[in-house]
Design a protein around this motif. Structure first.
Motif, PDB file in Angstrom:
ATOM      1  N   LEU A   8       0.835  -1.211   0.000  1.00  0.00           N
ATOM      2  CA  LEU A   8       0.000   0.000   0.000  1.00  0.00           C
ATOM      3  C   LEU A   8       0.869   1.259   0.000  1.00  0.00           C
ATOM      4  CD1 LEU A   8      -2.899  -0.935   2.483  1.00  0.00           C
ATOM      5  CD2 LEU A   8      -3.043  -0.680  -0.003  1.00  0.00           C
ATOM      6  N   ARG A   9       1.982   1.177   0.683  1.00  0.00           N
ATOM      7  CA  ARG A   9       2.879   2.346   0.694  1.00  0.00           C
ATOM      8  C   ARG A   9       3.476   2.584  -0.692  1.00  0.00           C
ATOM      9  NH1 ARG A   9       6.988   2.074   5.523  1.00  0.00           N
ATOM     10  NH2 ARG A   9       7.631   4.044   4.591  1.00  0.00           N
ATOM     11  N   GLY A  10       3.773   1.482  -1.371  1.00  0.00           N
ATOM     12  CA  GLY A  10       4.283   1.605  -2.742  1.00  0.00           C
ATOM     13  C   GLY A  10       3.231   2.243  -3.645  1.00  0.00           C
ATOM     14  N   LEU A  11       2.005   1.786  -3.461  1.00  0.00           N
ATOM     15  CA  LEU A  11       0.888   2.324  -4.241  1.00  0.00           C
ATOM     16  C   LEU A  11       0.669   3.807  -3.911  1.00  0.00           C
ATOM     17  CD1 LEU A  11      -1.408   1.679  -6.219  1.00  0.00           C
ATOM     18  CD2 LEU A  11      -2.796   0.949  -4.264  1.00  0.00           C
ATOM     19  N   GLN A  12       0.780   4.105  -2.620  1.00  0.00           N
ATOM     20  CA  GLN A  12       0.599   5.487  -2.183  1.00  0.00           C
ATOM     21  C   GLN A  12       1.625   6.428  -2.817  1.00  0.00           C
ATOM     22  OE1 GLN A  12      -1.491   7.508   0.464  1.00  0.00           O
ATOM     23  NE2 GLN A  12      -0.614   8.622  -1.254  1.00  0.00           N
ATOM     24  N   GLN A  13       2.830   5.902  -2.958  1.00  0.00           N
ATOM     25  CA  GLN A  13       3.881   6.741  -3.547  1.00  0.00           C
ATOM     26  C   GLN A  13       3.483   7.149  -4.979  1.00  0.00           C
ATOM     27  OE1 GLN A  13       7.660   4.843  -3.177  1.00  0.00           O
ATOM     28  NE2 GLN A  13       8.719   6.801  -2.906  1.00  0.00           N
ATOM     29  N   VAL A  14       2.981   6.161  -5.708  1.00  0.00           N
ATOM     30  CA  VAL A  14       2.532   6.418  -7.082  1.00  0.00           C
ATOM     31  C   VAL A  14       1.315   7.348  -7.071  1.00  0.00           C
ATOM     32  CG1 VAL A  14       1.591   5.356  -9.166  1.00  0.00           C
ATOM     33  CG2 VAL A  14       3.410   4.204  -7.896  1.00  0.00           C
ATOM     34  N   ASP A  15       0.336   7.019  -6.233  1.00  0.00           N
ATOM     35  CA  ASP A  15      -0.904   7.803  -6.200  1.00  0.00           C
ATOM     36  C   ASP A  15      -0.676   9.232  -5.713  1.00  0.00           C
ATOM     37  OD1 ASP A  15      -2.549   5.884  -7.237  1.00  0.00           O
ATOM     38  OD2 ASP A  15      -3.070   5.018  -5.288  1.00  0.00           O
ATOM     39  N   GLY A  16       0.257   9.357  -4.771  1.00  0.00           N
ATOM     40  CA  GLY A  16       0.566  10.698  -4.256  1.00  0.00           C
ATOM     41  C   GLY A  16       1.081  11.580  -5.381  1.00  0.00           C
ATOM     42  N   GLU A  17       1.949  10.992  -6.206  1.00  0.00           N
ATOM     43  CA  GLU A  17       2.498  11.786  -7.314  1.00  0.00           C
ATOM     44  C   GLU A  17       1.412  12.083  -8.351  1.00  0.00           C
ATOM     45  OE1 GLU A  17       6.180  11.944 -10.467  1.00  0.00           O
ATOM     46  OE2 GLU A  17       6.223  10.335  -8.984  1.00  0.00           O
ATOM     47  N   GLN A 154       1.245  15.267 -18.507  1.00  0.00           N
ATOM     48  CA  GLN A 154       0.409  14.176 -19.013  1.00  0.00           C
ATOM     49  C   GLN A 154       1.244  12.920 -19.280  1.00  0.00           C
ATOM     50  OE1 GLN A 154      -2.897  14.053 -18.950  1.00  0.00           O
ATOM     51  NE2 GLN A 154      -2.542  11.913 -19.516  1.00  0.00           N
ATOM     52  N   GLU A 155       2.442  13.141 -19.789  1.00  0.00           N
ATOM     53  CA  GLU A 155       3.307  11.996 -20.068  1.00  0.00           C
ATOM     54  C   GLU A 155       3.683  11.282 -18.778  1.00  0.00           C
ATOM     55  OE1 GLU A 155       6.895  12.941 -22.212  1.00  0.00           O
ATOM     56  OE2 GLU A 155       7.477  10.818 -22.168  1.00  0.00           O
ATOM     57  N   ARG A 156       4.019  12.079 -17.755  1.00  0.00           N
ATOM     58  CA  ARG A 156       4.384  11.518 -16.452  1.00  0.00           C
ATOM     59  C   ARG A 156       3.186  10.770 -15.841  1.00  0.00           C
ATOM     60  NH1 ARG A 156       7.589   8.794 -13.645  1.00  0.00           N
ATOM     61  NH2 ARG A 156       7.607   9.197 -11.415  1.00  0.00           N
ATOM     62  N   VAL A 157       2.004  11.327 -15.973  1.00  0.00           N
ATOM     63  CA  VAL A 157       0.804  10.658 -15.455  1.00  0.00           C
ATOM     64  C   VAL A 157       0.638   9.298 -16.140  1.00  0.00           C
ATOM     65  CG1 VAL A 157      -1.742  10.731 -15.379  1.00  0.00           C
ATOM     66  CG2 VAL A 157      -0.435  12.753 -14.719  1.00  0.00           C
ATOM     67  N   GLY A 158       0.881   9.272 -17.441  1.00  0.00           N
ATOM     68  CA  GLY A 158       0.780   8.018 -18.193  1.00  0.00           C
ATOM     69  C   GLY A 158       1.748   6.971 -17.659  1.00  0.00           C
ATOM     70  N   GLN A 159       3.003   7.417 -17.399  1.00  0.00           N
ATOM     71  CA  GLN A 159       4.006   6.490 -16.844  1.00  0.00           C
ATOM     72  C   GLN A 159       3.544   5.974 -15.488  1.00  0.00           C
ATOM     73  OE1 GLN A 159       7.365   9.088 -16.607  1.00  0.00           O
ATOM     74  NE2 GLN A 159       8.008   8.779 -18.743  1.00  0.00           N
ATOM     75  N   LEU A 160       3.046   6.913 -14.668  1.00  0.00           N
ATOM     76  CA  LEU A 160       2.631   6.534 -13.313  1.00  0.00           C
ATOM     77  C   LEU A 160       1.449   5.572 -13.339  1.00  0.00           C
ATOM     78  CD1 LEU A 160       3.033   9.991 -11.589  1.00  0.00           C
ATOM     79  CD2 LEU A 160       4.279   7.913 -10.994  1.00  0.00           C
TER      80      LEU A 160
END
Ligand SMILES: [Zn+2]
Length: 241
Positions: A8-17, A154-160
């Motif tokens: 969940l922390r890993g997911l949070q890191q992605v979601d936070g960004e 937008q590109e970064r969001v796609g990667q995330l």
């Protein structure tokens, strides 16, 4: 459980960004507002300069019409002058003609003055138009910059989003639902997980009762801060950098 918290922390890191980037996507276009307002205000100045010029041109035209009428009257009276019988009639009409001519030369002066004013107003309008062109150009530069920034975001969001797909692996559905409900609550600002810092919630700084601290350390279930609703985890689980 400790594995779940890590996931969940890993997911949070992605979601936070992603959350921060989404906010940037919303606020970026607002950066154009100032430049847009400058364009609008300059457009108003051009319009005002145009209106001023037009009113001068119309006033001048009016005076020219007036002059023409008077000159016509002078000609008419001059034509009649020779049909008059007496000296008295002649001198009365001559006086009338002189008065009309004097008025006409006053009107001519006014018309000449209008020429000067129109020239000045034409220059002023041109200046305002040039200023508008350069302000519009500034706006286009700003707009281009914002669009480029948005493309990067937008590109970064796609990667995330693809990172998110792999981060989701192995997280049981109920835990994911709890996490996402917290994440998407408008009170959490995209932060669903909070570390315990000393004996307080790292999300809201509320001091946690011993029982809650215990539950977090035991890691038998997801423990939620009763104050800010975030999922608590033990600070010692923070990876050492
Ligand atoms: Zn809290």
């Amino acid at each position: 459980m400790s594995d779940l918290i890590e996931k969940l922390r890993g997911l949070q890191q992605v979601d936070g960004e992603i959350y921060q980037l989404r906010r940037q996507q919303e606020s970026k276009p607002l950066e154009l507002q100032e430049a847009m307002a400058r364009v609008a205000s300059q457009e108003a100045k051009v319009k005002a300069a145009e209106a001023h010029l037009k009113s001068l041109q119309l006033a001048q035209k009016d005076k020219e019409g007036e002059l023409q009428t008077r000159e016509g009257n002078v000609k008419k009276l001059q034509g009649q002058l020779f049909q008059l019988k007496t000296n008295k009639e002649y001198s009365t009409m001559q006086h009338e003609i002189d008065t009309l001519k004097a008025d006409s030369s006053l009107i001519e002066e006014v018309i000449l003055k209008f020429f000067d004013e129109i020239e000045t107003a034409t220059k002023a309008r041109q200046q305002e138009q040039q200023a508008l062109a350069s302000i519009q150009q500034e706006f286009q530069v700003e707009e281009k910059r914002v669009k480029a920034d948005l493309a990067v975001i937008q590109e970064r969001v796609g990667q995330l989003q693809s990172s998110r797909t792999s981060a989701l692996e192995g997280i049981p559905k109920p835990a994911l639902e709890t996490y996402e409900r917290i994440l998407n609550s408008r009170y959490t600002n995209g932060v669903a997980m909070a570390p315990l810092i000393k004996e307080s919630c790292g999300g809201c700084h509320r001091r946690m009762p011993p029982q809650v601290l215990n539950e977090v350390l035991i890691k038998a279930k997801l423990v939620i801060c009763e104050n800010c609703n975030r999922i608590l985890y033990a600070d010692d689980e923070k990876p050492t950098v």
